[in-house]
Design an enzyme around this catalytic site. Structure first.
Site, PDB file in Angstrom:
ATOM      1  N   CYS A 158       0.828  -1.208   0.000  1.00 45.50           N
ATOM      2  CA  CYS A 158       0.000   0.000   0.000  1.00 45.50           C
ATOM      3  C   CYS A 158       0.862   1.259   0.000  1.00 45.50           C
ATOM      4  CB  CYS A 158      -0.919   0.002   1.209  1.00 45.50           C
ATOM      5  SG  CYS A 158      -1.847  -1.521   1.409  1.00 45.50           S
ATOM      6  N   CYS A 193      -3.177   8.489   6.021  1.00 47.31           N
ATOM      7  CA  CYS A 193      -1.902   8.565   6.752  1.00 47.31           C
ATOM      8  C   CYS A 193      -2.164   8.798   8.243  1.00 47.31           C
ATOM      9  CB  CYS A 193      -1.034   9.699   6.218  1.00 47.31           C
ATOM     10  SG  CYS A 193      -0.592   9.501   4.482  1.00 47.31           S
TER      11      CYS A 193
END
Lengths: 134, 404
Positions: free
Chosen positions: A37, A106
């Site tokens: 990812c 994030c």
């Protein structure tokens, strides 16, 4: 892509980069994400007998926002009890760093990382968070 | 030395000042501003003459006849016109098209659209070095195949396909052959006749001409038929209507004239710079060149810096303008589909940087870039948990990751 000044500051001068000894009983380690990812975060906390996070370190493989999210988080958790640290929400991180929508993941990863580190510490010490805080 | 340093010549090139100067002569009242399609006065005649001279320069670089050149808005339009135009015209003869997984999106997405319209498309896997295996190509051509579309030079990894060998196969099998040559004009010699190419897409702005102009080569002998995709005044022999942008045509023509004239010496200078960069970076631990180094244009270096994430590396390299893949995909978070098609694992696909060098790159700039990359890769590896694990001897492919 334009980054906020805070992201750039953390990216260019990351705080608390490094590692603790994983086998140390005072250390909790959280490793989240996957190379597939494009993000892997390792967050470590060192907890004292009062259940306070004395120190924190991170290493992150990922974009500037991922690095900044984890760097910021290490600053925030230091001095907090593990209960307080466990309550940090990704939205607070995203807001502080002014992350754009495509980078929200994030901050989610950073929240996952601190939770994983706390959980690892608790498993190691065999204590629940309530007992720790007491 | 001016920063940031431009090392993204495969995304686009600056217009050569000589080209810009000539273009300016076809815009204003005192210049050749006329409509090239105006037949009733000298303004039109003058513009037409300029457009035809430019067309001849484009044809010359491809080894084609000027009558075989159709002006378009760029290589994307050329790809669309070639592939849809052939599919629409020859669809009754067959409904099968062959292309490769590493083609530009202008080809791949056009093919996807045709699949929705009832065509069948075979997407060949390239070999790990990026090249198409000719035996695999031969094996998928069948009686209903009407078109093979393979790019000359790959935009991300710079590998050069053996167009002449593919052209031999398609000609023997009676299948039309389209080549996206956006990245090869002025970079490698082209001869549409020796290569048996039937259709070729080219662009102005990849070869020091302006953006917004391109061309499609359409073979006349044996004649290739297309169904027009843009209808109107019947310009470009009915294949592409719309008033020609005289200054754009002139710019592309002049850029191609210069490319033909200067290509041989320019390529060798650029190859020297590319090899200098490669030499400086190849001894870093865990770096991988993506794509074949031998069958490759002189100006491209695509490398993966293992255990460093590409976007953060690009951010660290803010004094040099590079990309992690093609400009068309740099806004997405997906790793390069080209590198994935080569069989690169996720880490390496996420860690790639494309350096592309050009006419105005200097040795000083290359040396600066090399030093910067070395520095920043080391810095980001210090930050990377994957690098730490690698140093500890952990096999990352054996780790159970929690995908998110």
């Amino acid at each position: 892509m334009a980054y906020s000044d805070k992201v750039l500051d953390h990216y260019e001068n990351p705080r608390n980069v490094g590692s603790f000894d994983k086998s140390d009983s005072k250390v909790g380690t959280g490793m989240v994400g996957a190379p597939a990812c494009g993000d892997v975060m390792k967050l470590q906390i060192k907890v004292n007998e009062q259940g306070i996070i004395e120190d924190a370190k991170f290493k992150t493989y990922g974009c500037g926002s991922a690095i900044a999210s984890s760097s910021l988080l290490t600053e925030w958790v230091k001095g907090k009890s593990i209960d307080e640290a466990g309550k940090i929400k990704n939205t607070q991180i995203a807001e502080e760093l002014a992350l754009p929508p495509v980078k929200i993941h994030c901050s989610v990863l950073a929240e996952d990382a601190i939770k994983a580190a706390i959980s690892d510490y608790q498993t190691k010490t065999g204590k629940g968070s309530k007992a720790d805080a007491a | 030395m001016k920063k940031p340093i431009y090392l993204d010549y495969s995304a686009t090139t600056p217009v050569d000042p000589r080209v810009a100067e000539k273009m300016c002569r076809y815009l204003t009242l005192d210049g050749g501003f006329g409509n090239p399609a105006s037949r009733s006065h000298p303004f039109g005649w003058q513009a037409e003459e300029a457009v035809e001279e430019a067309r001849a320069h484009v044809a010359a670089l491809l080894g084609a006849d000027p009558k075989e050149i159709v002006w378009t808005s760029g290589a994307t339009e050329s790809d669309n016109l070639a592939i849809k135009g052939v599919a629409n015209f020859y669809g009754k003869k067959g409904k099968h098209i062959v292309t490769c997984k590493t083609e530009h999106k202008a080809v791949l997405d056009t093919c996807r659209q045709l699949e929705r319209d009832g065509f069948e498309v075979t997407y060949l896997d390239p070999e790990p070095n990026g090249l198409v295996d000719l035996e695999k190509l031969k094996a998928v051509i069948r009686p209903g195949t009407i078109l093979v579309s393979i790019m000359h030079v790959n935009n991300e990894i710079g590998v050069i396909q053996d167009i002449a060998a593919i052209g031999k196969i398609t000609r023997e099998r009676g299948v039309l052959f389209h080549v996206d040559a956006a990245q090869s004009t002025g970079k490698v010699p082209i001869d549409v006749n020796a290569m048996n190419v039937d259709l070729m897409s080219v662009s102005g702005h990849k070869t020091y001409g302006p953006k917004g102009i391109g061309a499609l080569y359409v073979r006349r002998k044996p004649r290739v038929r297309l169904e027009a995709q843009i209808h109107g005044g019947g310009h470009e022999r009915g294949m592409r209507s719309g008033t020609l942008a005289t200054h754009q045509c002139v710019g592309m023509g002049e850029a191609y004239r210069l490319a033909k004239e200067e290509m041989a010496s320019e390529i060798e200078r650029i190859r020297g710079l590319r090899n200098r960069l490669l030499t400086a970076l190849k001894d870093l631990p865990e770096v991988y060149v993506n794509g074949d180094l031998e069958h490759r244009v002189a100006h491209n270096l695509n490398m993966s810096f293992n255990f460093v994430e590409g976007e953060s590396l690009i951010m660290a390299l803010k004094d040099i303008a590079v990309s992690s893949g093609s400009a068309c995909t740099s806004a997405s978070l997906e790793p390069s589909y080209v590198l994935r098609a080569l069989g690169r694992n996720d880490e390496l696909a996420h860690s790639s940087i494309r350096f592309t060098i050009g006419r105005f790159t200097t040795q000083e700039e290359i040396d600066y870039a090399a030093g910067l990359v070395k520095d920043k890769v080391a810095k980001l590896r210090e930050l990377s948990p994957l690098w730490e694990m690698h140093q500890e001897g952990v096999d990352l492919s054996k780790v159970q990751w929690a995908a998110h």
